[in-house]
Each structure stands twice: as structure tokens, then as C-alpha cells.
Design an enzyme around this catalytic site. Structure first.
Site, PDB file in Angstrom:
ATOM      1  N   LYS A 173       0.643  -0.524   0.113  1.00 60.40           N
ATOM      2  CA  LYS A 173      -0.084   0.082   0.096  1.00 60.40           C
ATOM      3  C   LYS A 173       0.888   1.091   0.209  1.00 60.40           C
ATOM      4  O   LYS A 173       1.850   1.271   0.275  1.00 60.40           O
ATOM      5  CB  LYS A 173      -1.061  -0.137   1.474  1.00 60.40           C
ATOM      6  CG  LYS A 173      -0.385  -0.114   2.198  1.00 60.40           C
ATOM      7  CD  LYS A 173      -1.029  -0.139   3.446  1.00 60.40           C
ATOM      8  CE  LYS A 173       0.008  -0.149   4.891  1.00 60.40           C
ATOM      9  NZ  LYS A 173      -1.157  -0.897   6.056  1.00 60.40           N
ATOM     10  N   ARG A 215     -10.980  -0.046  14.736  1.00 61.94           N
ATOM     11  CA  ARG A 215     -10.991   0.470  13.252  1.00 61.94           C
ATOM     12  C   ARG A 215     -12.102  -0.042  12.399  1.00 61.94           C
ATOM     13  O   ARG A 215     -13.071   0.179  13.136  1.00 61.94           O
ATOM     14  CB  ARG A 215      -9.542   0.735  12.741  1.00 61.94           C
ATOM     15  CG  ARG A 215      -8.905   1.913  11.695  1.00 61.94           C
ATOM     16  CD  ARG A 215      -7.548   1.167  11.289  1.00 61.94           C
ATOM     17  NE  ARG A 215      -6.985   0.223  11.316  1.00 61.94           N
ATOM     18  CZ  ARG A 215      -5.562   0.480  10.283  1.00 61.94           C
ATOM     19  NH1 ARG A 215      -4.644   1.238  10.380  1.00 61.94           N
ATOM     20  NH2 ARG A 215      -5.235  -0.806  10.013  1.00 61.94           N
ATOM     21  N   TYR A 221      14.240  31.569   7.263  1.00 63.24           N
ATOM     22  CA  TYR A 221      13.131  32.055   7.712  1.00 63.24           C
ATOM     23  C   TYR A 221      13.288  32.422   9.484  1.00 63.24           C
ATOM     24  O   TYR A 221      13.609  31.202  10.061  1.00 63.24           O
ATOM     25  CB  TYR A 221      11.519  31.782   7.992  1.00 63.24           C
ATOM     26  CG  TYR A 221      11.057  31.237   6.496  1.00 63.24           C
ATOM     27  CD1 TYR A 221      11.123  32.774   6.221  1.00 63.24           C
ATOM     28  CD2 TYR A 221      10.483  30.528   5.348  1.00 63.24           C
ATOM     29  CE1 TYR A 221      10.547  33.013   4.522  1.00 63.24           C
ATOM     30  CE2 TYR A 221      10.565  30.843   3.978  1.00 63.24           C
ATOM     31  CZ  TYR A 221      10.013  31.669   3.773  1.00 63.24           C
ATOM     32  OH  TYR A 221       9.656  32.085   2.529  1.00 63.24           O
ATOM     33  N   MET A 256      10.031  25.785   1.924  1.00 68.06           N
ATOM     34  CA  MET A 256       8.664  25.011   1.365  1.00 68.06           C
ATOM     35  C   MET A 256       9.674  24.103   0.442  1.00 68.06           C
ATOM     36  O   MET A 256       9.574  22.719  -0.099  1.00 68.06           O
ATOM     37  CB  MET A 256       8.582  25.607   0.873  1.00 68.06           C
ATOM     38  CG  MET A 256       7.194  24.507  -0.058  1.00 68.06           C
ATOM     39  SD  MET A 256       6.011  25.641  -1.413  1.00 68.06           S
ATOM     40  CE  MET A 256       4.622  26.514  -0.352  1.00 68.06           C
TER      41      MET A 256
HETATM   42  C1  LIG Z   1      -0.511  -1.449   7.243  1.00 69.42           C
HETATM   43  C2  LIG Z   1      -0.715  -3.072   7.521  1.00 69.42           C
HETATM   44  C3  LIG Z   1       0.094  -3.876   7.428  1.00 69.42           C
HETATM   45  C4  LIG Z   1       1.518  -4.025   7.863  1.00 69.42           C
HETATM   46  O1  LIG Z   1       1.549  -3.799   8.487  1.00 69.42           O
HETATM   47  P1  LIG Z   1       4.003  -3.433   8.951  1.00 69.42           P
HETATM   48  O2  LIG Z   1       3.729  -2.816  10.144  1.00 69.42           O
HETATM   49  O3  LIG Z   1       4.149  -2.258   7.955  1.00 69.42           O
HETATM   50  O4  LIG Z   1       4.303  -4.979   8.853  1.00 69.42           O
HETATM   51  C5  LIG Z   1      -0.878  -5.478   7.681  1.00 69.42           C
HETATM   52  N1  LIG Z   1      -2.075  -5.490   8.444  1.00 69.42           N
HETATM   53  C6  LIG Z   1      -2.672  -4.526   8.089  1.00 69.42           C
HETATM   54  C7  LIG Z   1      -4.926  -4.274   8.296  1.00 69.42           C
HETATM   55  C8  LIG Z   1      -2.182  -3.031   7.304  1.00 69.42           C
HETATM   56  O5  LIG Z   1      -2.903  -2.097   7.155  1.00 69.42           O
END
Ligand SMILES: *Cc1c(COP(=O)(O)O)cnc(C)c1O
Length: 371
Positions: free
Chosen positions: A41, A136, A267, A315
Site C-alpha cells: 500500500k 478501526r 526564516y 517549502m
Molecule cells: C499496513 C498494514 C499491515 C502492514 O503493517 P507493517 O507494520 O508494515 O508490517 C498489515 N495489516 C494491515 C491491516 C495494515 O493496514
């Protein structure tokens, strides 16, 4: 002149990490790809999802995982075939169009997938997620087994997998994860008693490293594939063999200037030279994911020496104090990550985690891959 930073991605280092992860795995079913669900992801945590995914598949993984259908679409358009687990996206259509395995989080969304199987004229395999304490996504409520049997009985739906996710787990902090695992295993037992034995996974990187009894049928890992440790400050834990960082990130010096003692830099004059100084300017700033929080706190490697961020990160520009670094010249590399600087260390400086460093700095970088 190009702005920002270049990331060098070492795909062989990643392949080495994958091997280590496979050798780490304890218990569970023997499955194709060694029981590793590779999480790619967020553009493979800033490493570039298409080439990373192709390499991982070549080396053998059980499946890939992404958060949203748009990410899966990028993979498919890039020529990535094979199973992809869709972690958070419950819009039914793309899963059929792209041939994905969606994770379902409720009876309601499962019904939507079921209705879509009618329209598409083909069944779909899903993984059901249960919330064992993350608060979640995932099934919650008193009787998850009952809900899962209902999901399994929906027309066109095959429950292939069962998963959950740890909310809190670290070295010396396993209590809550063990509780979550207990809940998860109790549910598996309840399902098995009635003949349902889905492919089970709960461990991400931290669980893979710390809790062998939670390895189950697969490890669902991202961060450790990329060679980093998922703990505060990137704390390493003893595994048989160390992981190797996959991504180096650098930019370069576009201007060197000599300043006398007492002159302000950037800055708000938050940095004033304490001596006659040499200041390097680099074409990277917070628009490139180099956090403004690194102002007067971050550092980079220049000619093998640590150079501190001088003044506010802007920036599009950041200044580094290179006073005393022998031979420093315009055009020199400014190594932001790698060369002895780990994501964990950078994260520690500004109170974030390695994930955010990787997705931010890597996500904004141009990439070159060494295969
Ligand atoms: C991102 C994620 C993972 C991977 O987590 P890592 O700590 O990078 O291994 C696994 N399961 C879910 C549901 C996630 O959102």
C-alpha cells in the site's frame, strides 16, 4: 534543475529481507509463497509499488495487499498479475473488474458484494476482518462467529480468509497483543467446530518479529520487507539475521555560502551562526516530504560526515551546516536517508514513526531501481 530527492531502491536487498521473513515464520499451513502477504500500500511505503510487487512475486509471496482499489488499479496497469488482497476498500465493482480479493468488515458490505456477484455472474472469495481490539475496521459486536456464518451463507460469497490486526505491540509490550490473539483463536475454534477453517492471519511486522505463536497461516507484512523495524526509534530486535534497508534517499548541494559569525539563516532567524560558517543549500523542502519539523533538528550525511539542518526547513529549500567538512563542494551528495541514517533515527528526532518517514520522503522522490 530538478527539485527534491532521488531514492535508490535496492530490490535485491528486499529479496533478502523476504527470505529472512520466510525463515522466521513458525507454524501454520504450508502455503504457496511461504505464507507471506506482502503489503505494498501507499506505493509500497514510498518504494514504488509496481516494480516492488513484480520483484516480490518473482521471489515468491502468497499474495500482495493494498489499501484501496486505485492502488490495485496501478498495479494491474503496470502489469502485475496474481492475487491482491484489498484491505480497506469495500466498493464492490473494482474488486470484480480488477480480480481482487476484498477484505469485508461487516455483514452489510458483504451483502453488497453478494449482490454484485449476481450482476457479474461470478462468485468472489473474501477475507473477513474481525476487530479484536484495534477499534478501526473489522466486524465487532458480541457474536462475530454468527456474523461470519451469515456472511459465508450469502450467495456468491466464499469466506477464504479470516484476519485481524494488532493495535499495540512492541518489545516487552506483548500483553494486549496476546489478548487479541486469544480472542482471534477462540473465534477460529468456534468456526472450526462447524467446519469453517479460513486461512488465518493477524501479524504485521511487529507480530512477525515478536510473537511466533501469532504467525498462523501467513505474515501480513510491509515495513520489514523494506528493511526497517516497526518500533520506537527503529529499535532493532534480535532476529536470526538482520534486515537490510532497501531505500537510500539523497539530494545535492546547489549552493555553498560562507557566513561570518552572528549571521542568521532562513526564516525567522531561528539559526544564527555561532562561528564563521559554511552553509550548504539543498533543493529539498517540506513540499518534498522533508518535514518542516526537521528545522534545526535533522541532519544529513555529506562527504561521510553528519551535517545539521540550519534554521527552518523551507517549502523548496533546506540549509545544512557544513562547517569543517573537508572538500565540501557544490554538487556534493546530501544523503537524507541511508549512509548510516535510518528511518527510525529520523522518526525519533521529530516524534513520528519510520512509516511516515518512508512514505513521505520516498513518496515524493524520483526513483532509480537497482535490480
Ligand atoms: C499496513 C498494514 C499491515 C502492514 O503493517 P507493517 O507494520 O508494515 O508490517 C498489515 N495489516 C494491515 C491491516 C495494515 O493496514
Amino acid at each position: 534543475m530538478l527539485r527534491g530527492q532521488v531514492a535508490k531502491i535496492d530490490l535485491d536487498a528486499m529479496a533478502g529481507n523476504l527470505e529472512k521473513i520466510k525463515s522466521l515464520r513458525r507454524g501454520g499451513r504450508a502455503v504457496k509463497g511461504g505464507g507471506v502477504i506482502a503489503v505494498v500500500k501507499a506505493d509500497a511505503y514510498g518504494h514504488g509499488a509496481v516494480l516492488v510487487s513484480k520483484k516480490l512475486q518473482k521471489e515468491g509471496v502468497t499474495c500482495l495487499a493494498v489499501a484501496y482499489a486505485s492502488e490495485a488499479q496501478t498495479l494491474r496497469e503496470g502489469g502485475v498479475k496474481g492475487p491482491v488482497l484489498l484491505l480497506f476498500d469495500e466498493d464492490p465493482r473494482p474488486s470484480f473488474e480488477l480480480g481482487l480479493t476484498p477484505v469485508v468488515h461487516s455483514l452489510e458490505s458483504s451483502r453488497r458484494f453478494s449482490r454484485e456477484t449476481g450482476k457479474q455472474g461470478s462468485p468472489i472469495g473474501v477475507h473477513v476482518k474481525v476487530d479484536t481490539g484495534m477499534g478501526r475496521m473489522g466486524l465487532f459486536g458480541d457474536d462475530p462467529a454468527k456474523q461470519i456464518f451469515e456472511i459465508a451463507s450469502l450467495p456468491g460469497i466464499r469466506v477464504e480468509g479470516l484476519m485481524s490486526h494488532f493495535s499495540e505491540i512492541g518489545p516487552g509490550n506483548l500483553e494486549f497483543a496476546r489478548l487479541q490473539l486469544e480472542k482471534f483463536n477462540a473465534l477460529r475454534t468456534e468456526l472450526a467446530a462447524k467446519g469453517l477453517r479460513p486461512f488465518a492471519h493477524i501479524s504485521s511486522s511487529a507480530g512477525a518479529l515478536l510473537l511466533p505463536e501469532a504467525h498462523l497461516d501467513a505474515l501480513r507484512v510491509g515495513l520489514i520487507l523494506y528493511g526497517a523495524y516497526p518500533f520506537e526509534g527503529g529499535t532493532k530486535v534480535k532476529t536470526k539475521t538482520g534486515l537490510k534497508p532497501v531505500m537510500d534517499i539523497k539530494t545535492s548541494i546547489i549552493l555553498l555560502k560562507k557566513l561570518r559569525k552572528g549571521q542568521p539563516v532562513s526564516y525567522d532567524r531561528t539559526f544564527v551562526t555561532a562561528r564563521d560558517s559554511v552553509i550548504a543549500v539543498a533543493p529539498v523542502g517540506y513540499a518534498d516530504g522533508y518535514f518542516r519539523a526537521f528545522s534545526n533538528k535533522g541532519f544529513a550525511m555529506i562527504r561521510g560526515k553528519r551535517a545539521a539542518v540550519a534554521g527552518r526547513v523551507c517549502m523548496d529549500l533546506t540549509m545544512f551546516d557544513v562547517t569543517g567538512i573537508k572538500g565540501v563542494s557544490e554538487g556534493d551528495d546530501v544523503v537524507l536517508l541511508g549512509g548510516g541514517i535510518t528511518g527510525g533515527e529520523l522518526a525519533g528526532i521529530i516524534g513520528t514513526n519510520t512509516y511516515e518517514i518512508m512514505t513521505s520522503l520516498g513518496g515524493h522522490a524520483r526513483r532509480s531501481f537497482s535490480v
